[in-house]
Design an enzyme around this catalytic site. Structure first.
Site, PDB file in Angstrom:
ATOM      1  CG  HIS A 212      -0.093   0.293   2.437  1.00 59.03           C
ATOM      2  ND1 HIS A 212       0.358  -0.598   3.397  1.00 59.03           N
ATOM      3  CD2 HIS A 212      -0.150   1.442   3.124  1.00 59.03           C
ATOM      4  CE1 HIS A 212       0.821   0.055   4.454  1.00 59.03           C
ATOM      5  NE2 HIS A 212       0.622   1.207   4.383  1.00 59.03           N
TER       6      HIS A 212
HETATM    7  C1  UD1 Z   1      -2.176   5.762   5.193  1.00 63.56           C
HETATM    8  C2  UD1 Z   1      -0.858   6.439   5.725  1.00 63.56           C
HETATM    9  C3  UD1 Z   1       0.184   5.468   5.881  1.00 63.56           C
HETATM   10  C4  UD1 Z   1      -0.107   4.203   6.409  1.00 63.56           C
HETATM   11  C5  UD1 Z   1      -1.452   3.776   5.829  1.00 63.56           C
HETATM   12  C6  UD1 Z   1      -2.065   2.467   6.357  1.00 63.56           C
HETATM   13  C7  UD1 Z   1      -0.520   8.943   5.333  1.00 63.56           C
HETATM   14  C8  UD1 Z   1       0.193   9.836   4.653  1.00 63.56           C
HETATM   15  N1  UD1 Z   1      -0.445   7.764   5.058  1.00 63.56           N
HETATM   16  O1  UD1 Z   1      -1.744   5.382   3.950  1.00 63.56           O
HETATM   17  O2  UD1 Z   1       1.370   6.089   6.729  1.00 63.56           O
HETATM   18  O3  UD1 Z   1       0.757   3.105   6.341  1.00 63.56           O
HETATM   19  O4  UD1 Z   1      -2.432   4.648   5.956  1.00 63.56           O
HETATM   20  O5  UD1 Z   1      -2.927   1.841   5.852  1.00 63.56           O
HETATM   21  O6  UD1 Z   1      -1.224   9.169   6.475  1.00 63.56           O
HETATM   22  N2  UD1 Z   1      -9.110   4.687   0.668  1.00 63.56           N
HETATM   23  C9  UD1 Z   1     -10.158   3.955   0.353  1.00 63.56           C
HETATM   24  N3  UD1 Z   1     -10.712   3.641   1.592  1.00 63.56           N
HETATM   25  C10 UD1 Z   1     -10.426   3.890   2.755  1.00 63.56           C
HETATM   26  C11 UD1 Z   1      -9.198   4.348   2.947  1.00 63.56           C
HETATM   27  C12 UD1 Z   1      -8.451   4.692   1.726  1.00 63.56           C
HETATM   28  O7  UD1 Z   1     -10.679   3.952  -0.663  1.00 63.56           O
HETATM   29  O8  UD1 Z   1     -10.878   3.469   3.771  1.00 63.56           O
HETATM   30  C13 UD1 Z   1      -8.337   4.925  -0.778  1.00 63.56           C
HETATM   31  C14 UD1 Z   1      -8.749   6.392  -1.007  1.00 63.56           C
HETATM   32  O9  UD1 Z   1      -8.690   6.215  -2.502  1.00 63.56           O
HETATM   33  C15 UD1 Z   1      -7.518   7.134  -0.704  1.00 63.56           C
HETATM   34  C16 UD1 Z   1      -6.291   6.311  -0.706  1.00 63.56           C
HETATM   35  O10 UD1 Z   1      -6.748   5.056  -0.539  1.00 63.56           O
HETATM   36  O11 UD1 Z   1      -7.336   8.306  -1.255  1.00 63.56           O
HETATM   37  C17 UD1 Z   1      -5.155   6.571   0.254  1.00 63.56           C
HETATM   38  O12 UD1 Z   1      -5.789   6.696   1.421  1.00 63.56           O
HETATM   39  P1  UD1 Z   1      -5.003   7.633   2.431  1.00 63.56           P
HETATM   40  O13 UD1 Z   1      -5.419   7.526   3.959  1.00 63.56           O
HETATM   41  O14 UD1 Z   1      -4.505   8.943   1.882  1.00 63.56           O
HETATM   42  O15 UD1 Z   1      -3.359   6.855   2.492  1.00 63.56           O
HETATM   43  P2  UD1 Z   1      -2.999   5.333   2.856  1.00 63.56           P
HETATM   44  O16 UD1 Z   1      -2.332   4.953   1.536  1.00 63.56           O
HETATM   45  O17 UD1 Z   1      -4.108   4.740   3.289  1.00 63.56           O
HETATM   46  N1  UDP Z   2      -4.078  -5.221   8.650  1.00 61.03           N
HETATM   47  C1  UDP Z   2      -5.016  -5.822   8.585  1.00 61.03           C
HETATM   48  N2  UDP Z   2      -5.664  -6.278   7.623  1.00 61.03           N
HETATM   49  C2  UDP Z   2      -5.173  -6.049   6.279  1.00 61.03           C
HETATM   50  C3  UDP Z   2      -3.771  -5.594   6.153  1.00 61.03           C
HETATM   51  C4  UDP Z   2      -3.194  -5.240   7.563  1.00 61.03           C
HETATM   52  O1  UDP Z   2      -5.626  -5.925   9.734  1.00 61.03           O
HETATM   53  O2  UDP Z   2      -5.820  -6.441   5.452  1.00 61.03           O
HETATM   54  C5  UDP Z   2      -2.902  -4.862   9.756  1.00 61.03           C
HETATM   55  C6  UDP Z   2      -1.831  -5.449  10.148  1.00 61.03           C
HETATM   56  O3  UDP Z   2      -1.965  -6.735  10.450  1.00 61.03           O
HETATM   57  C7  UDP Z   2      -1.113  -4.444  10.977  1.00 61.03           C
HETATM   58  C8  UDP Z   2      -1.891  -3.113  10.626  1.00 61.03           C
HETATM   59  O4  UDP Z   2      -2.847  -3.525   9.821  1.00 61.03           O
HETATM   60  O5  UDP Z   2      -1.563  -4.702  12.442  1.00 61.03           O
HETATM   61  C9  UDP Z   2      -0.873  -2.455   9.649  1.00 61.03           C
HETATM   62  O6  UDP Z   2      -1.476  -1.565   8.790  1.00 61.03           O
HETATM   63  P1  UDP Z   2      -1.014  -0.947   7.325  1.00 61.03           P
HETATM   64  O7  UDP Z   2      -0.159  -2.014   6.785  1.00 61.03           O
HETATM   65  O8  UDP Z   2      -2.015  -0.538   6.810  1.00 61.03           O
HETATM   66  O9  UDP Z   2      -0.066   0.358   7.817  1.00 61.03           O
HETATM   67  P2  UDP Z   2       1.308   0.453   8.393  1.00 61.03           P
HETATM   68  O10 UDP Z   2       1.856  -0.393   9.281  1.00 61.03           O
HETATM   69  O11 UDP Z   2       2.200   0.243   7.000  1.00 61.03           O
HETATM   70  O12 UDP Z   2       1.335   1.970   8.731  1.00 61.03           O
END
Ligand code: UD1
Ligand code: UDP
Length: 361
Positions: A212
């Site tokens: 991601h």
């Molecule tokens: C965010 C965090 C990242 C973290 C990740 C965990 C920032 C800059 N990034 O990244 O550090 O590792 O969360 O998962 O804060 N979207 C959906 N549904 C949702 C959430 C997101 O469709 O419920 C899609 C949308 O298109 C959105 C995109 O994902 O624009 C990115 O979501 P965003 O929260 O901006 O960043 P993440 O990649 O999730």
């Molecule tokens: N996780 C989850 N379901 C998923 C993917 C990740 O429950 O489909 C959990 C994972 O076990 C961990 C947390 O989400 O506890 C990590 O989140 P993510 O990878 O989104 O973010 P990051 O740690 O890179 O910020």
């Protein structure tokens, strides 16, 4: 009684809050601390947010801002405005933020501007890659925080190198608390005949993958190299896909072969069990790299650097970037080192954080 306003917004923060929010409300601490839980709305799909509150029994947020799916500036800016309003209304004694997301930075900045002390859980992590939004968020948050709760020795020394020594406490990793606690929940469910993964009919051996990170999803060349590696693997792959990655793969018209089993994002209990059943883990997630270590699984990390350097130095984690050959080579040579050190504490991080706050606050 001290009033803590906790800010969460993204999946990894729900996992961390599940431990600390429960402890704050426990018999031991509820006379000392009261918690207001604020959800920014950064993650909003049912299986990116609600499922964690339900399965992990996280208290329902008191305030829900519903700010998600926006660009960095708009998201962080709107959060800043609305968190400031919530802080003026609630007048907490402390704002608690987790990790390195836009929700973390907005919360820390809003609080610091109002002279409300900030506690940063998972402080001091550095990738030394300032292009990462997470690196920008965590550097700024650490410099705004009154308390920096560090998971590791490396994190403490990273802060020292930036001149931050006051209010720094090495407390262990709160995600380790979560893993230990929810493994017991999973075990109890099994004793009651509940098998959350049954419907998936998983193959006996598989690699678990998550992708991601912006640097992988927003760079088509890297995304293509990663999908090419997954397609070339001789093993089944289970891939619960973050919505941003699904969107990018679909837009780019990339195809994954049938041995790469695509799933919707799964809840934490399913994820921990998938980790425990997998033969190795391929990921660009910060949290999943550590969980691979907790579960004694070799990890192949799809990044050029990591904040969790101990996992690499100890031989449990291999950095491969997005290079197809390196990914395939790392998988074919993945091994489980004979020993593991306790880099991440003993599973009592949440207690240590509350003890520090109770003593000094
Ligand atoms: C965010 C965090 C990242 C973290 C990740 C965990 C920032 C800059 N990034 O990244 O550090 O590792 O969360 O998962 O804060 N979207 C959906 N549904 C949702 C959430 C997101 O469709 O419920 C899609 C949308 O298109 C959105 C995109 O994902 O624009 C990115 O979501 P965003 O929260 O901006 O960043 P993440 O990649 O999730
Ligand atoms: N996780 C989850 N379901 C998923 C993917 C990740 O429950 O489909 C959990 C994972 O076990 C961990 C947390 O989400 O506890 C990590 O989140 P993510 O990878 O989104 O973010 P990051 O740690 O890179 O910020």
């Amino acid at each position: 009684m001290k009033k803590i306003l906790t800010i969460v917004g993204a999946r990894p923060q729900f996992v961390k809050a599940a431990v600390l929010s429960r402890l704050i409300r426990s018999h031991t601490w509820r006379n000392q601390f009261q918690e207001i839980l604020l959800h920014t709305g950064q993650h909003y799909d049912e299986n990116m947010s609600e499922i964690f509150f339900r399965d992990m029994q996280i208290p329902k947020p008191d305030i829900h801002l519903k700010i998600g799916g926006l660009s960095h500036g708009v998201m962080t800016g709107q959060m800043l405005i609305e968190i400031e309003a919530a802080l003026l209304l609630e007048k907490p004694d402390l704002v608690l933020v987790y990790g390195d997301t836009n929700s973390t930075l907005a919360g820390a900045l809003a609080a610091a501007k109002l002279h409300i002390p900030v506690a940063h859980v998972e402080a001091g992590l550095r990738s030394y890659n300032k292009r990462m939004p997470e690196e920008q968020n965590r550097i700024l948050t650490d410099h705004l925080a009154t308390w920096c709760f560090c998971p590791t020795e490396t994190a403490v020394s990273n802060l020292k190198n930036e001149g931050i020594t006051q209010g720094v406490h090495q407390v262990g990793d709160i995600m380790y608390d979560a893993t230990l606690f929810y493994l017991q929940v999973i075990e109890k469910e099994k004793q009651q005949g509940i098998n959350r993964l049954q419907a998936l009919a998983l193959p006996p051996h598989f690699l678990l993958t998550t992708i991601h990170r912006a640097e992988n999803t927003d760079d088509l060349h890297r995304l293509h190299s990663i999908t090419e590696a997954l397609n070339a693997l001789p093993t089944d792959v289970v891939l619960p896909l973050h919505p941003r990655t699904l969107k990018k793969i679909t837009e780019a018209g990339l195809h994954l072969k049938p041995h790469v089993r695509l799933l919707e994002p799964v809840g934490y209990l399913e994820m921990v069990e998938l980790e425990s059943l997998s033969s190795a883990i391929i990921t660009d997630s910060g949290g999943v790299q550590k969980e691979a270590y907790f579960m004694h699984k070799p990890c192949i990390t799809l990044r050029d650097e990591t904040e969790w350097v101990e996992t690499v130095h100890s031989g449990w984690n291999t950095l491969v970037g997005a290079n197809t050959e390196k990914i395939l080579h790392a998988i074919s040579t993945a091994q489980t080192p004979p020993t593991q050190a306790t880099f991440y504490g003993d599973g009592n991080t949440a207690t240590r954080i509350l003890q520090q706050l109770a003593e000094r606050f």
